[in-house]
Design a protein around this motif. Structure first.
Motif, short mmCIF file in Angstrom:
data_model
loop_
_atom_site.label_atom_id
_atom_site.label_comp_id
_atom_site.label_asym_id
_atom_site.label_seq_id
_atom_site.Cartn_x
_atom_site.Cartn_y
_atom_site.Cartn_z
N GLY A 184 39.38 34.31 50.78
CA GLY A 184 38.33 35.27 50.27
C GLY A 184 38.49 36.66 50.92
O GLY A 184 39.58 36.83 51.86
N TYR A 185 38.09 37.74 50.00
CA TYR A 185 38.62 39.14 50.37
C TYR A 185 37.49 39.98 50.14
O TYR A 185 36.58 39.83 49.48
CB TYR A 185 39.78 39.53 49.56
N SER A 186 37.77 41.36 50.84
CA SER A 186 36.70 42.45 50.52
C SER A 186 37.41 42.98 49.29
O SER A 186 38.58 43.01 48.86
CB SER A 186 36.75 43.62 51.59
N ILE A 187 36.36 43.66 48.24
CA ILE A 187 36.60 44.44 47.32
C ILE A 187 37.42 45.63 47.98
O ILE A 187 37.33 46.13 49.01
CB ILE A 187 35.37 44.65 46.47
N PRO A 188 37.89 46.52 46.99
CA PRO A 188 38.98 47.75 47.45
C PRO A 188 37.53 48.49 48.04
O PRO A 188 36.70 49.15 47.18
CB PRO A 188 39.38 48.46 46.29
#
Length: 306
Positions: A184-188
């Motif tokens: 899972g990741y943070s949006i820019p």
């Protein structure tokens, strides 16, 4: 004021454009009245939208990202889905701002991860129609983040592709490929949309997922994604793409997995019959939206899509 603006636009020859702009002006003016918009707030809004446009490049679409975090992309997706998806067909999800055209075509069983730093998993399943018949020769575009939560566009030269591939189903409608479990990741968060998310005290994270776009002659293009149910942000996706029907879990004891010894995820797909010429995707490769597809354009160059 509102009626005067609409009256002046009444000469628009394109009926659909006239309908859209009529409604846009009415709602925009009503919004300004409802919140009692001040000149200072109006200028701040214009500065924000200007910054969103200036952040767009052939490899980054900040306006689509803004649409995503406001839930507009998902709403358009759901309305589009309701018009063309058969009830038993696989649910759709967001195309997202990181889709790229012309991913490499790979043989079934290949890995889309060029240099994985963790053990691979197997993604497999079948593609069928609404009657349960296998669809041979269906194409599957697959793309995802790596095991560290980054897309190729975020960590290397835009000319290089990684963790992307195109596959073609066999005579029984089957597909399988190797990859790594995405993170899972943070949006820019380094642009104006990130500033907005921080101002709203939102976490900005997307749960781990694998994107898929599936197509076959005579069937409606499907854009969907597989969401890993054990992700801590599965219930609070910042772009609202998750649905219960798209949740998956990796298994270590699946006797049907085509590559024994590796954890596996099975995801069977059902395509809707084509009812019109409309594409299934809501979104586009950033290069198609921001400019003429040139790679490495000056980030300050803003080319409007006509």
């Amino acid at each position: 004021m509102t009626d005067t603006v609409i009256a002046q636009m009444a000469t628009t020859p394109d009926a659909r454009l006239r309908e859209i702009m009529d409604s846009l002006v009415r709602h925009l003016h009503a919004f300004a009245r409802e919140v009692r918009l001040t000149p200072e707030e109006w200028l701040r809004g214009i500065a924000f939208l200007t910054a969103v446009g200036q952040t767009c490049t052939p490899h980054r679409q900040e306006f689509i990202l803004l649409s995503d975090v406001l839930g507009l992309s998902r709403l358009v997706n759901l309305m589009h889905d309701a018009e063309g998806r058969e009830e038993v067909a696989t649910e759709t999800s967001l195309l997202g701002p990181f889709f790229r055209e012309n991913a490499p075509v790979l043989p079934l069983g290949s890995s889309i991860a060029r240099t994985p730093s963790q053990a691979e998993i197997v993604l497999y399943g079948t593609v069928r129609d609404s009657e349960g018949r296998p669809i041979a020769g269906a194409t599957l575009d697959v793309w995802q983040t790596d095991e560290h939560g980054l897309y190729d566009l975020q960590r290397q030269s835009p000319e290089e592709m990684d963790l992307r591939g195109r596959f073609v189903t066999d005579a029984e409608g089957r597909y399988h490929l190797r990859t790594v479990k995405p993170l899972g990741y943070s949006i820019p968060m380094d642009g104006p949309v990130g500033d907005l998310i921080r101002a709203q005290k939102r976490h900005g994270f997307r749960p781990a997922h694998i994107h898929m776009m599936v197509g076959a002659t005579g069937y409606r293009e499907l854009v969907t994604a597989l969401y890993f149910a054990d992700d801590p942000h599965i219930d609070s996706d910042t772009v609202f793409g998750v649905s219960a029907a798209l949740l998956v879990r990796e298994r270590h004891d699946d006797a049907n997995a085509p590559l024994p010894g590796l954890p596996s995820v099975r995801f069977d797909i059902v395509l809707s019959r084509a009812r019109d010429q409309a594409a299934g995707r809501v979104g586009a490769d950033p290069a198609r939206v921001t400019g003429a597809g040139r790679v490495g354009a000056d980030p300050q160059t803003i080319t409007a899509m006509r």
